[in-house]
Motif scaffolding. Structure first.
Motif, mmCIF file in Angstrom:
data_model
loop_
_atom_site.group_PDB
_atom_site.id
_atom_site.type_symbol
_atom_site.label_atom_id
_atom_site.label_comp_id
_atom_site.label_asym_id
_atom_site.label_seq_id
_atom_site.Cartn_x
_atom_site.Cartn_y
_atom_site.Cartn_z
ATOM 1 N N ASN A 1 -31.639 8.187 31.633
ATOM 2 C CA ASN A 1 -32.894 8.735 31.128
ATOM 3 C C ASN A 1 -33.851 7.622 30.706
ATOM 4 N N GLN A 2 -33.342 6.655 29.959
ATOM 5 C CA GLN A 2 -34.193 5.554 29.495
ATOM 6 C C GLN A 2 -34.695 4.709 30.662
ATOM 7 N N ALA A 3 -33.821 4.410 31.610
ATOM 8 C CA ALA A 3 -34.217 3.605 32.768
ATOM 9 C C ALA A 3 -35.258 4.340 33.602
ATOM 10 N N GLN A 4 -35.079 5.625 33.786
ATOM 11 C CA GLN A 4 -36.030 6.393 34.578
ATOM 12 C C GLN A 4 -37.385 6.505 33.880
ATOM 13 N N ARG A 5 -37.382 6.689 32.587
ATOM 14 C CA ARG A 5 -38.645 6.780 31.842
ATOM 15 C C ARG A 5 -39.435 5.479 31.947
ATOM 16 N N TYR A 6 -38.733 4.342 31.814
ATOM 17 C CA TYR A 6 -39.419 3.057 31.928
ATOM 18 C C TYR A 6 -39.940 2.859 33.357
ATOM 19 N N ALA A 7 -39.161 3.250 34.349
ATOM 20 C CA ALA A 7 -39.576 3.092 35.748
ATOM 21 C C ALA A 7 -40.814 3.926 36.055
ATOM 22 N N ILE A 8 -40.906 5.105 35.478
ATOM 23 C CA ILE A 8 -42.106 5.927 35.674
ATOM 24 C C ILE A 8 -43.327 5.208 35.112
ATOM 25 N N LYS A 9 -43.168 4.629 33.920
ATOM 26 C CA LYS A 9 -44.266 3.846 33.345
ATOM 27 C C LYS A 9 -44.624 2.677 34.253
ATOM 28 N N ALA A 10 -43.602 2.024 34.828
ATOM 29 C CA ALA A 10 -43.833 0.881 35.709
ATOM 30 C C ALA A 10 -44.540 1.304 36.995
ATOM 31 N N MET A 11 -44.311 2.526 37.433
ATOM 32 C CA MET A 11 -45.026 3.030 38.612
ATOM 33 C C MET A 11 -46.503 3.237 38.300
ATOM 34 N N LEU A 12 -46.761 3.713 37.087
ATOM 35 C CA LEU A 12 -48.134 4.008 36.693
ATOM 36 C C LEU A 12 -48.893 2.782 36.201
ATOM 37 N N GLU A 13 -48.158 1.782 35.717
ATOM 38 C CA GLU A 13 -48.767 0.565 35.189
ATOM 39 C C GLU A 13 -48.266 -0.634 35.998
ATOM 40 N N PRO A 14 -49.006 -1.036 37.026
ATOM 41 C CA PRO A 14 -48.550 -2.106 37.922
ATOM 42 C C PRO A 14 -48.291 -3.454 37.237
ATOM 43 N N ASP A 15 -48.847 -3.669 36.053
ATOM 44 C CA ASP A 15 -48.637 -4.937 35.353
ATOM 45 C C ASP A 15 -47.411 -4.916 34.433
ATOM 46 N N ILE B 1 -30.932 -4.111 32.999
ATOM 47 C CA ILE B 1 -30.027 -2.951 32.929
ATOM 48 C C ILE B 1 -29.111 -2.944 34.154
ATOM 49 N N ALA B 2 -29.688 -3.127 35.330
ATOM 50 C CA ALA B 2 -28.889 -3.119 36.563
ATOM 51 C C ALA B 2 -27.842 -4.228 36.538
ATOM 52 N N GLU B 3 -28.234 -5.417 36.088
ATOM 53 C CA GLU B 3 -27.283 -6.534 36.026
ATOM 54 C C GLU B 3 -26.197 -6.296 34.981
ATOM 55 N N ASN B 4 -26.548 -5.706 33.852
ATOM 56 C CA ASN B 4 -25.546 -5.412 32.816
ATOM 57 C C ASN B 4 -24.542 -4.362 33.283
ATOM 58 N N VAL B 5 -25.034 -3.322 33.949
ATOM 59 C CA VAL B 5 -24.130 -2.288 34.469
ATOM 60 C C VAL B 5 -23.218 -2.893 35.534
ATOM 61 N N ARG B 6 -23.789 -3.699 36.435
ATOM 62 C CA ARG B 6 -22.987 -4.359 37.471
ATOM 63 C C ARG B 6 -21.906 -5.229 36.839
ATOM 64 N N ALA B 7 -22.283 -6.029 35.845
ATOM 65 C CA ALA B 7 -21.312 -6.908 35.188
ATOM 66 C C ALA B 7 -20.203 -6.090 34.519
ATOM 67 N N THR C 1 -38.537 -6.614 34.389
ATOM 68 C CA THR C 1 -37.410 -7.324 33.777
ATOM 69 C C THR C 1 -36.426 -6.400 33.067
ATOM 70 N N PRO C 2 -36.870 -5.429 32.252
ATOM 71 C CA PRO C 2 -35.885 -4.552 31.593
ATOM 72 C C PRO C 2 -35.011 -3.783 32.581
#
Length: 133
Positions: free
Chosen positions: A85-99, A108-114, A103-104
């Motif tokens: 939920n948190q990752a998706q919410r941030y990604a939606i913001k990143a889609m709407l705000e190109p700047d 998250i992806a690297e931490n889950v992979r590790a 990094t977050p």
């Protein structure tokens, strides 16, 4: 003692096959790489494509963990759903705000992979397929 030919064949396939957690870790590695590429790119379509894949992966994870198959403890399922939920919410913001930095999401992806790789490493030490027939 001689190893049975069927066991040799099984071992050759098992040695090159991914476990479920290894496959999951590989997905998160690919996701992190794609997000890093998008973060370094000035092409908005590269960013949107990476964020779209990010959303699909986390959506699948959320769906799987929302359903109780009896394989994963409830507290772990809740953690994955919250993280998704948190990752998706941030990604939606990143889609709407190109700047907005990616990094977050990369972290998250690297931490889950590790975490997945650590679990795989621990379970590989516990399981030994050296059976001789």
């Amino acid at each position: 003692m001689m190893t049975h030919p069927a066991m040799k064949a099984y071992r050759s396939v098992a040695d090159t096959s991914l476990t479920g957690r290894q496959a999951d870790a590989a997905c998160f590695k690919m996701l992190a790489n794609e997000l890093e590429t998008a973060a370094a790119s000035t092409d908005p379509t590269v960013r949107l494509k990476a964020l779209s894949r990010h959303q699909r992966l986390w959506s699948m994870i959320m769906k799987v963990n929302a359903l109780d198959a009896g394989l994963t403890p409830l507290d772990e399922r809740k953690l994955f759903v919250t993280l998704a939920n948190q990752a998706q919410r941030y990604a939606i913001k990143a889609m709407l705000e190109p700047d907005l930095p990616l990094t977050p999401l990369i972290e998250i992806a690297e931490n889950v992979r590790a975490g997945l790789e650590a679990v795989v490493s621990d379970s590989e030490q516990e399981f030994n397929t050296d059976i001789h027939l």
